[in-house]
Design an enzyme around this catalytic site. Sequence first.
Site, PDB file in Angstrom:
ATOM      1  N   HIS A 126       0.818  -1.229   0.000  1.00 15.05           N
ATOM      2  CA  HIS A 126       0.000   0.000   0.000  1.00 15.05           C
ATOM      3  C   HIS A 126       0.849   1.276   0.000  1.00 15.05           C
ATOM      4  O   HIS A 126       0.309   2.366  -0.188  1.00 15.05           O
ATOM      5  CB  HIS A 126      -0.922   0.032   1.222  1.00 15.05           C
ATOM      6  N   HIS A 165      -6.305  -7.193  -0.591  1.00 21.80           N
ATOM      7  CA  HIS A 165      -6.476  -5.762  -0.834  1.00 21.80           C
ATOM      8  C   HIS A 165      -5.719  -5.351  -2.102  1.00 21.80           C
ATOM      9  O   HIS A 165      -4.679  -5.928  -2.417  1.00 21.80           O
ATOM     10  CB  HIS A 165      -5.941  -4.954   0.346  1.00 21.80           C
TER      11      HIS A 165
HETATM   12 ZN   LIG Z   1      -4.179  -7.164   2.620  1.00 26.51          ZN
END
Ligand SMILES: [Zn+2]
Length: 321
Positions: A126, A165
Amino acid sequence: MDVPTALIMSERFRLHDTGAHPENAQRLVTIERHLRSVGLLAGRSVLEPRAATADDVALVHDLRYVRFIEQLANAGGGYLDSDTYVSPQTYESALFAAGAAITAVDTVLDTPIRRVFAFPRPPGHHAEPAHGMGFCIFNNVAVAARHAVDRRGLGRVAILDWDVHHGNGTQAIFYDCDQVLFVSVHQWPLYPGTGQRDERGVGHGQSLTLNVPLPPGSDDDDYLRCFDEIVGPALAAFRPQLLLISAGFDAHRDDPLAMMEVTEDGFRGMASRVRRWADALTEGRLVVVLEGGYNQEALARSVEATLNALDSPSDVGEGPG
Ligand SMILES: [Zn+2]
């Protein structure tokens, strides 16, 4: 003779102290204890990572952001956002995390070891060029890919991100790059909200970002079908010289942070495909880097299944598919 998959583990990764946060140091303790209990550490190479330098990390991050993390840690730490914490030793841990990914790349390029499975934290996918988020400080896989291209002279590197994600940071870093293919399979909608199918890259990177959003409730069959029908053909068309995996295990059905239904069998199937693609496309060169996974028992069993599949020779004759 086929050399077993090497691991990268280090106590340095436990210095990133997040207390009772879901992304905590106990995750790595649980994985290591489990792998030992099922006999998967016996006779296997376990490598120590080197520390990345600030210049290494600045391959993908703004140097000002790198200095900011160093200063925040030295000042005692603090929150980058509501769920991303920097502890006093996070900067050191994060340098070793990025360094682990670099060490993995250099190992598969320079030694008879063809596959490395690295277990760093903090995780990375991320983290964007100028800010960390989502438990991530420096983008470990992205640093490794940049290192492979800029310093090791590889022309084409592929990153497959199977964390539940979307890997927004990795996507942002390579969105206009023609040397790195980024493929992400993830739950959508879910944090961080990016990763829709029409996000395909720009400029020289046009069509070299491939997002495969899957609905909540997707199971082993859904993932493996997507791997066979979409991911495999995309990798075969790109012809990477090195394959990097952002391996999160939070698509597991027992994970508390997402709503997928993947089991250990699903991760075994995904890893066996990845091994087959690496054997067919990259002379076996494969680097797998831990990202998420927050039910620790499920995480440990999924890592076991993945490692077993990585160790199992594939029939290269079948080719990617
Ligand atoms: Zn994740």
